[in-house]
Motif scaffolding. Structure first.
Motif, PDB file in Angstrom:
ATOM      1  N   VAL A  71      34.453  35.698  15.807  1.00  0.00           N
ATOM      2  CA  VAL A  71      33.585  34.646  15.260  1.00  0.00           C
ATOM      3  C   VAL A  71      32.564  34.159  16.271  1.00  0.00           C
ATOM      4  O   VAL A  71      31.583  33.499  15.910  1.00  0.00           O
ATOM      5  CB  VAL A  71      34.412  33.464  14.724  1.00  0.00           C
ATOM      6  CG1 VAL A  71      35.430  33.936  13.689  1.00  0.00           C
ATOM      7  CG2 VAL A  71      35.114  32.692  15.838  1.00  0.00           C
ATOM      8  N   ILE A 100      32.534  31.530  11.890  1.00  0.00           N
ATOM      9  CA  ILE A 100      33.841  31.440  11.236  1.00  0.00           C
ATOM     10  C   ILE A 100      33.719  31.738   9.746  1.00  0.00           C
ATOM     11  O   ILE A 100      34.456  32.546   9.187  1.00  0.00           O
ATOM     12  CB  ILE A 100      34.462  30.046  11.459  1.00  0.00           C
ATOM     13  CG1 ILE A 100      34.760  29.822  12.952  1.00  0.00           C
ATOM     14  CG2 ILE A 100      35.720  29.877  10.623  1.00  0.00           C
ATOM     15  CD1 ILE A 100      35.155  28.406  13.288  1.00  0.00           C
ATOM     16  N   TYR A 103      32.900  35.412   8.923  1.00  0.00           N
ATOM     17  CA  TYR A 103      34.042  36.316   9.066  1.00  0.00           C
ATOM     18  C   TYR A 103      35.031  36.127   7.920  1.00  0.00           C
ATOM     19  O   TYR A 103      35.565  37.104   7.382  1.00  0.00           O
ATOM     20  CB  TYR A 103      34.743  36.085  10.406  1.00  0.00           C
ATOM     21  CG  TYR A 103      35.766  37.141  10.722  1.00  0.00           C
ATOM     22  CD1 TYR A 103      35.391  38.369  11.250  1.00  0.00           C
ATOM     23  CD2 TYR A 103      37.120  36.931  10.460  1.00  0.00           C
ATOM     24  CE1 TYR A 103      36.327  39.358  11.522  1.00  0.00           C
ATOM     25  CE2 TYR A 103      38.061  37.909  10.726  1.00  0.00           C
ATOM     26  CZ  TYR A 103      37.661  39.125  11.252  1.00  0.00           C
ATOM     27  OH  TYR A 103      38.589  40.109  11.504  1.00  0.00           O
TER      28      TYR A 103
END
Length: 521
Positions: A71, A100, A103
């Motif tokens: 991330v 974040i 992903y």
């Protein structure tokens, strides 16, 4: 509820301890457990993982290191300087929300704990339902490593394989990780592939080993400090985690060799597992398949969080977990480039880079004292005060004092052991008599107090470079450890010192505390 509704990004399954600042500052919910999404987004508010079992803690940290690298785009060496990019994130104080979310959007479907539709449950092999005997599974008592199973003794709880207490999905997934990293070698459930049945597996990559981790004030700091820069040749498209694989590997072929830090962190398991949800409550696990992952070969053992040593036969192996050994006795092997000693210990690679982000990091040691096959003895979990400022690159003049301080503590521990054994043999007048009880009592009295003395002298060391020997008072340290050894010796032998024969044995053996009788040249 759908069987694949339990997603590890969303469900709260990871026990955490919130930072003191977060409890005072944040008015939002501070749950005892969080999912992976919440953990990554709020890592700067979390002090640490609160997992009771050290091997599960060490295993999950490796998963989190891999996710952190992904991330933050620190999974490749470039563009630019990798260390500078990590410092930018460190100074930002939180993991990037955009990274974040991106992903999670891409891999959300691969984090289902149960996935009967897609056939790719997280860190599991759905093929086991067809390749293993459904009537002869491992069962949940075997899955949960703290439970007795089969014919093993029940020490802490009673259980029945025929009617077990069903573990929660949260408990099951943590033990799933323990099996992947610490699973034993030897017999396992039979698995049939291409018409050939086999029931033997290889030990997990961390089996018997003690794992060392830099630890900060928050989980955010811990995760960033635990990253190791990838080689310039590593590409994220090839350095894959198991949940990122396009297809599951062929169990009949040789295992894939890790190509970078993320595959070394997550893709070295020698075991294949499959969890079976309970029919009535899919937050419980009613059964488990546990068997071999690869029929041929073994993935090379290489891990950036272990102390590597050389055996007398010239083989490289990780320092084993030993519940009787205090963490300070490994300190020079953690901080120094070339600690010395016959085993030529090699410090964990992670500590070469952790001090670049902070000198106030602690060291957390996590492991499982166990044998290569079935026998598990005891968990190991220990922590140091902040010590990374003393790493040799940062404070070179502390190198020799740190090594010498540890050696003095070890030396008087060995001398004490020899002294009580000699006193016992002299008292019973039998050189073959077992002195184990005295030796154990002496060790129990000496080592905890020696640890306190070690840290007292360690914290007096000057890491500014102003003093040539870092201000190390060798005579004072020697006197302190000798005093502790002498006190332990007198306490252990006091029960026989009032008799004439006992007093003579105690007096004769006392010289071992000073190195014994020197041999004439």
């Amino acid at each position: 509820m759908m069987a694949n509704a339990y997603n590890l990004f969303d469900e709260r399954w990871i026990p955490v301890r919130w930072a003191t600042d977060a409890t005072l500052r944040v008015s939002a919910d501070l749950p005892d457990r969080v999912g992976l999404r919440e953990l990554l987004l709020r890592s700067s508010d979390i002090a640490a993982l609160a997992i009771a079992e050290p091997p599960a803690h060490a295993a999950l940290l490796r998963i989190l290191y891999a996710l952190t690298a992904r991330v933050t785009d620190l999974d490749e060496a470039g563009p630019g300087d990798w260390g500078d990019r990590r410092l930018v994130i460190w100074e930002a104080g939180e993991l990037p929300e955009e990274g974040i979310q991106s992903y999670i959007d891409k891999h959300h479907g691969r984090f289902h704990l149960f996935d009967p539709v897609g056939g790719r449950p997280w860190m599991q092999d759905a093929r086991l339902a067809e390749q293993c005997d459904a009537g002869n599974t491992a069962g949940v008592n075997k899955l949960i490593v703290t439970r007795p199973s089969g014919n093993n003794h029940s020490w802490f709880r009673h259980g029945s394989d025929a009617s077990p207490d069903l573990p929660s999905a949260a408990e099951a997934v943590l033990n799933l990780l323990v099996w992947h990293y610490y699973g034993p070698s030897g017999r396992c459930s039979a698995r049939e592939v291409n018409g050939v049945k086999n029931a033997s597996t290889t030990a997990g990559p961390l089996r018997t080993a003690l794992s060392y981790h830099p630890e900060g004030e928050t989980l955010f700091e811990t995760l960033l400090a635990g990253l190791v820069p990838p080689a310039s040749t590593v590409r994220r498209s090839h350095d894959l985690c198991p949940w990122e694989w396009e297809d599951l590997p062929d169990p009949d072929a040789a295992p894939p060799v890790p190509t970078g830090p993320l595959s070394r962190l997550t893709a070295c398991s020698q075991h294949a597992l499959l969890l079976v949800p309970d029919d009535g409550n899919e937050r419980l696990v009613r059964d488990a398949y546990i068997t071999w992952a690869y029929r041929k070969g073994r993935i090379p053992r290489d891990d950036d969080f272990l102390i590597w040593q050389i055996s007398q036969q010239g083989n490289r192996y990780p320092r084993p977990a030993d519940s009787r050994r205090a963490l300070w006795r490994d300190l020079d092997a953690l901080l120094l480039k070339e600690p010395g000693g016959t085993s030529r210990p090699e410090p964990p690679k992670v500590f070469q880079y952790a001090a670049e982000v902070s000198e106030d990091l602690r060291v957390r040691a996590l492991g499982f004292e166990q044998e290569g096959q079935a026998k598990d003895t005891q968990f190991v979990d220990a922590q140091t005060p902040p010590i990374l400022g003393f790493v040799e690159d940062k404070a070179p003049r502390t190198a020799e004092p740190v090594a010498r301080l540890r050696q003095l503590g070890e030396m008087y521990g060995r001398r004490l052991d020899r002294a009580v054994k000699r006193a016992w043999a002299g008292y019973v007048r039998d050189a073959k008599a077992d002195p184990g009880t005295w030796a154990a009592e002496a060790a129990a009295r000496y080592w905890p107090r020696a640890e306190t003395a070690f840290w007292e002298h360690f914290h007096r060391l000057d890491r500014t470079g102003a003093s040539r020997d870092a201000g190390f008072d060798r005579a004072a340290a020697r006197t302190a450890f000798l005093r502790l050894a002498t006190e332990a010796y007198e306490d252990v032998t006091a029960s026989i010192a009032h008799t004439q024969r006992g007093a003579k044995a105690v007096s004769d053996a006392r010289i071992e505390l000073y190195g014994g009788v020197r041999k004439k040249k």
